[in-house]
Design an enzyme around this catalytic site. Structure first.
Site, PDB file in Angstrom:
ATOM      1  N   LYS A 189      94.403-135.552  -6.830  1.00 59.96           N
ATOM      2  CA  LYS A 189      94.959-136.786  -6.272  1.00 59.96           C
ATOM      3  C   LYS A 189      94.897-137.813  -7.411  1.00 59.96           C
ATOM      4  O   LYS A 189      94.281-138.879  -7.302  1.00 59.96           O
ATOM      5  CB  LYS A 189      94.114-137.202  -5.050  1.00 59.96           C
ATOM      6  CG  LYS A 189      94.686-138.353  -4.247  1.00 59.96           C
ATOM      7  CD  LYS A 189      95.912-137.999  -3.443  1.00 59.96           C
ATOM      8  CE  LYS A 189      96.514-139.243  -2.803  1.00 59.96           C
ATOM      9  NZ  LYS A 189      97.842-139.001  -2.216  1.00 59.96           N
ATOM     10  N   ASP A 245      87.883-127.185   0.413  1.00 62.85           N
ATOM     11  CA  ASP A 245      87.367-126.883   1.753  1.00 62.85           C
ATOM     12  C   ASP A 245      88.499-126.977   2.766  1.00 62.85           C
ATOM     13  O   ASP A 245      88.703-126.083   3.586  1.00 62.85           O
ATOM     14  CB  ASP A 245      86.246-127.877   2.100  1.00 62.85           C
ATOM     15  CG  ASP A 245      85.709-127.639   3.499  1.00 62.85           C
ATOM     16  OD1 ASP A 245      85.437-126.478   3.833  1.00 62.85           O
ATOM     17  OD2 ASP A 245      85.594-128.616   4.261  1.00 62.85           O
ATOM     18  N   ASP A 249      90.938-123.618   4.606  1.00 63.74           N
ATOM     19  CA  ASP A 249      91.032-123.387   6.056  1.00 63.74           C
ATOM     20  C   ASP A 249      92.493-123.344   6.470  1.00 63.74           C
ATOM     21  O   ASP A 249      92.909-122.506   7.265  1.00 63.74           O
ATOM     22  CB  ASP A 249      90.326-124.507   6.842  1.00 63.74           C
ATOM     23  CG  ASP A 249      88.907-124.132   7.249  1.00 63.74           C
ATOM     24  OD1 ASP A 249      88.289-123.306   6.536  1.00 63.74           O
ATOM     25  OD2 ASP A 249      88.415-124.648   8.267  1.00 63.74           O
TER      26      ASP A 249
HETATM   27  C1  IPM Z   1      82.777-123.690   4.123  1.00 59.14           C
HETATM   28  C2  IPM Z   1      82.114-124.499   5.213  1.00 59.14           C
HETATM   29  C3  IPM Z   1      81.005-125.338   4.585  1.00 59.14           C
HETATM   30  C4  IPM Z   1      81.644-126.272   3.578  1.00 59.14           C
HETATM   31  C5  IPM Z   1      80.147-126.119   5.587  1.00 59.14           C
HETATM   32  C6  IPM Z   1      79.568-125.232   6.662  1.00 59.14           C
HETATM   33  C7  IPM Z   1      79.054-126.907   4.888  1.00 59.14           C
HETATM   34  O1  IPM Z   1      83.029-125.287   5.900  1.00 59.14           O
HETATM   35  O2  IPM Z   1      82.113-122.820   3.535  1.00 59.14           O
HETATM   36  O3  IPM Z   1      83.954-123.929   3.841  1.00 59.14           O
HETATM   37  O4  IPM Z   1      82.124-127.347   3.959  1.00 59.14           O
HETATM   38  O5  IPM Z   1      81.662-125.936   2.401  1.00 59.14           O
HETATM   39 MN    MN Z   2      85.077-125.066   5.184  1.00 57.49          MN
END
Ligand code: IPM
Ligand code: MN
Length: 352
Positions: A189, A245, A249
């Protein structure tokens, strides 16, 4: 070969999915004449309950001594709903990453031929997707100074990066790109954040050492969009901790189920292999969780930690067969045709 593996099952569905990966690894060891020595250790809420600390020193020692760590998941709802809790399972995960120096989190996203229509995205959008995120894992806002001011009414989390931290992660990105299609995307960013400008400047300075790699620089908001629009246009992506992170996801659902994607965390000491899904407490103890992400993480472990390609391939092949033949849990099969977690594990082990 003798393989010493630390086994950190953790919380929620962690113990169930890890148990299936153990069955599969033992079957591989049997077939290829290896000897696996599993050393279980406590982590997460399970460790807090037992010894009051989510990543006990004893667990760290076991990890340091091992050749690789196989990890399940950590997290427990009793801590999620209590913002005043002094110890949290997640602190164990962060401490483990820091103490083991696991600065690079490798999170692939790929599609499975037999599951292409399970994805929430249209087939023509996702066909051919095969990308890897390298998420920086021991720096940034996760580890910066944090606190409260003004009697607690103001809070802050600092985001800090050093050139050295960026360089070591980017180096892994360039090296990985060289083994793939020689395309690297640096996600930042830089139009707003100073840390992002440091990232960009550092990666730009490294380009001359990898003349064959074509590097692009994209803003994180645009990548979030293009990931669902055109995921197959990406190959290797490098990014800082929090962006990684969130984006990983997002990327994980492309394959059709979050229960499928493996990951590796590598760095200074022992490498760690874990599914990218969390502890999924609603499913804990029900024998319904998908064990395939953990099983595929074990395949990554054979490949990367031990250099055993054929063994890794045997695992990936048997996973593909289970998907093609419908020997899968309810997240993929639906409730009526679903196999139990333990049945999927047994089937995989028998068919290795
Ligand atoms: C991941 C999880 C962790 C993160 C959490 C549980 C601390 O979301 O491994 O991606 O945010 O890194
Ligand atoms: Mn995560």
């Amino acid at each position: 070969m003798k393989l010493n593996i630390a086994l950190l099952a953790g919380d929620g569905i962690g113990p169930e999915v890890v148990a299936q990966a153990v069955k599969v690894c033992d079957a591989v060891a049997n077939k290829f004449n290896h000897e696996i020595n599993w050393t279980p250790a406590l982590t997460g809420a399970a460790a807090i309950d037992a010894v009051g600390e989510p990543y006990p020193d004893e667990t760290h020692e076991i990890c340091v001594q091992a050749d690789a760590v196989l990890f399940g998941a950590i997290g427990h709802p009793k801590y999620d709903n209590d913002p005043t809790a002094k110890v949290r399972p997640e602190q164990g995960l962060l401490k483990m990453r820091k103490k083991l120096g696991l600065f690079a989190n490798v999170r692939p996203t790929f599609t499975f031929h037999s599951l292409i229509d399970n994805s929430p995205l249209k087939r023509e959008r996702i066909e051919g997707t095969d990308l890897v995120f390298l998420r920086e894992l021991t720096g940034g806002i996760y580890f910066g100074e944090k606190g409260r001011l003004e009697d607690g009414d103001v809070a802050y989390d600092n985001c800090l990066y050093s050139k050295e931290e960026v360089t070591r992660l980017a180096k892994k990105g360039f090296e990985l790109a060289m083994t793939r299609s020689k395309k690297l995307c640096c996600v930042d960013k830089a139009n707003v954040l100073e840390t992002s400008r440091l990232w960009r400047e550092t990666v730009q300075a490294m380009e001359k050492d990898y003349p064959e790699v074509e590097v692009s620089y994209e803003f994180v908001d645009a990548v979030a969009m293009r990931l669902v629009q055109w995921p197959s246009s990406y190959d290797v992506l490098i990014t800082e901790n929090l962006f990684g992170d969130i984006l990983t996801d997002e990327a994980s659902v492309i394959s059709g189920s979050m229960g499928l994607m493996p990951s590796a965390s590598v760095g200074e000491k022992t490498s760690l292999y874990e599914p990218i899904h969390g502890s999924y407490p609603q499913a804990a103890g029900k024998d319904i969780a998908n064990p395939l992400a953990t099983v595929l993480s074990a395949a990554m472990m054979f490949e990367d930690a031990f250099g055993l390609q054929e063994e890794a391939k045997a695992i990936k092949d048997v996973v593909n067969r289970s998907l093609a033949e419908g020997v899968v849990t309810e997240d993929i099969a639906g409730k009526d045709k679903a196999y139990k977690t333990s049945e999927v594990g047994d089937w995989l082990a028998e068919n290795i």
